[in-house]
Design an enzyme around this catalytic site. Structure first.
Site, mmCIF file in Angstrom:
data_model
loop_
_atom_site.group_PDB
_atom_site.id
_atom_site.type_symbol
_atom_site.label_atom_id
_atom_site.label_comp_id
_atom_site.label_asym_id
_atom_site.label_seq_id
_atom_site.Cartn_x
_atom_site.Cartn_y
_atom_site.Cartn_z
ATOM 1 C CG ASP A 47 -13.733 1.104 -20.991
ATOM 2 O OD1 ASP A 47 -14.244 1.444 -19.899
ATOM 3 O OD2 ASP A 47 -14.158 0.147 -21.667
ATOM 4 C CB SER A 48 -14.893 6.025 -17.792
ATOM 5 O OG SER A 48 -13.763 5.953 -16.948
ATOM 6 C CG ASP A 86 -11.307 -0.593 -18.002
ATOM 7 O OD1 ASP A 86 -11.426 -1.705 -17.450
ATOM 8 O OD2 ASP A 86 -12.147 0.314 -17.888
ATOM 9 C CE LYS A 116 -12.793 -1.670 -14.700
ATOM 10 N NZ LYS A 116 -13.780 -1.872 -15.785
ATOM 11 C CD GLU A 118 -17.160 -3.212 -19.408
ATOM 12 O OE1 GLU A 118 -18.076 -3.555 -20.194
ATOM 13 O OE2 GLU A 118 -16.834 -2.033 -19.201
ATOM 14 C CD GLU A 185 -20.491 0.930 -13.972
ATOM 15 O OE1 GLU A 185 -19.461 0.334 -14.381
ATOM 16 O OE2 GLU A 185 -20.890 2.007 -14.457
HETATM 17 O O1 KIV Z 1 -14.152 2.689 -17.048
HETATM 18 C C1 KIV Z 1 -14.363 2.943 -15.850
HETATM 19 O O2 KIV Z 1 -14.090 4.048 -15.346
HETATM 20 C C2 KIV Z 1 -14.937 1.897 -15.025
HETATM 21 C C3 KIV Z 1 -15.375 2.261 -13.641
HETATM 22 C C4 KIV Z 1 -16.611 3.057 -13.696
HETATM 23 C C5 KIV Z 1 -15.492 1.084 -12.761
HETATM 24 O O3 KIV Z 1 -15.071 0.812 -15.455
#
Ligand code: KIV
Length: 280
Positions: A47-48, A86, A116, A118, A185
């Site tokens: 989600d970056s 994500d 993924k 969090e 992280e």
């Molecule tokens: O969203 C993302 O790119 C991430 C990585 C930095 C692990 O969660």
């Protein structure tokens, strides 16, 4: 290197055999193809996306539809790497049913092989439900950007004893819930080492030192696509920002001066056709 699709079993065996796992992010088809062709084991559609592609100041505005759209593009470009999608802000908190539906969308509509999310012990039951539904889950502890307002900024986590103990407890809870791997992280290197040695599942570090089972970086950071310095943990392997800026300025100058397009970029036509046109 085998061309077989990377699976959760590959992650497990890599840790057991001491082979570092490589991961990078991608958000679109061309970058996914490049990352896959480079032999990277896992591609995270993080989600970056919000920060590096969509121009937001954080990951919080990113929606499920944004994620699915970009995961689909990445999945079309990848044949070997495991694609991990994500789950964005608040997409796995409101109810068990909605969390499962969203994780299912990442796999079924997006074409990812894993999701993924969090968080620690507080989301362990959600992780358990996803794993029970056949969805491989990667955890994410330490600096969890979806909680940036609660964390008070993008800072190293687990620095005092209580915070370190909580991270260790969260890591154990996620492993018990069934994650196949865990992103750490911005965690002090000695703490990441301790967690890596304590868990059977691999850890994937970003700003977590050299002792994790694998590493991940945001590809745009590694390639230097944005000018200026990034976080301390990023190593720039290229300076694409400068290279792209140079190419774009050269294009502008050559169009303005008439140097582009040249004859080699232009199409001709038969003389008799031209002559016929001139007679009209
Ligand atoms: O969203 C993302 O790119 C991430 C990585 C930095 C692990 O969660």
């Amino acid at each position: 290197m085998s061309s077989e699709r990377v699976t959760t079993a590959y992650f497990r065996e890599a840790k057991r055999e001491g082979r570092p796992i490589t991961m990078l992010t991608a958000y679109d088809y061309p970058m996914a193809k490049l990352v896959d062709a480079a032999g990277i084991d896992g591609i995270l559609v993080g989600d970056s996306l919000g920060n590096v592609v969509l121009g937001y100041g954080s990951t919080i505005p990113v929606t499920m539809d944004d994620m699915v759209h970009h995961i689909k593009a990445v999945a079309r470009g990848v044949s070997r790497a495991m694609v991990v999608g994500d789950l964005p802000f608040l997409s796995y908190h409101l109810s068990r049913a909605e969390s499962l539906r969203n994780a299912g969308r990442i796999i079924q509509e997006g074409g990812a092989q894993a999701v993924k999310l969090e968080g620690g012990r507080e989301i362990a039951e959600t992780v358990q439900a996803m794993v029970a539904a056949g969805i491989p889950v990667m955890g994410h502890l330490g600096l969890t950007p979806q909680s940036v307002h609660q964390l008070g900024g993008y800072k190293v986590q687990g620095k005092d004893e209580a915070a370190a103990k909580k991270l260790i407890d969260d890591a154990k809870a996620l492993e018990e819930a069934g994650v196949f791997a865990l992103v750490l992280e911005c965690v002090p290197a000695p703490l990441a080492k301790m967690i890596t040695e304590m868990l059977a599942v691999p850890t994937i570090g970003i700003g977590a030192g050299p002792h994790c089972s694998g590493q991940i970086l945001v590809t745009h950071d590694l390639l230097g696509l944005y000018g200026g310095g990034g976080p301390k943990f990023v190593k720039r392997y290229a300076s694409l920002h400068e290279e792209i800026a140079r190419a774009l300025a050269a294009y502008r100058e050559e169009v303005q001066s008439g140097a582009f397009p040249g004859p080699e970029h232009s199409f001709g036509m038969p003389e008799e056709v031209l002559a016929g046109l001139a007679r009209e």
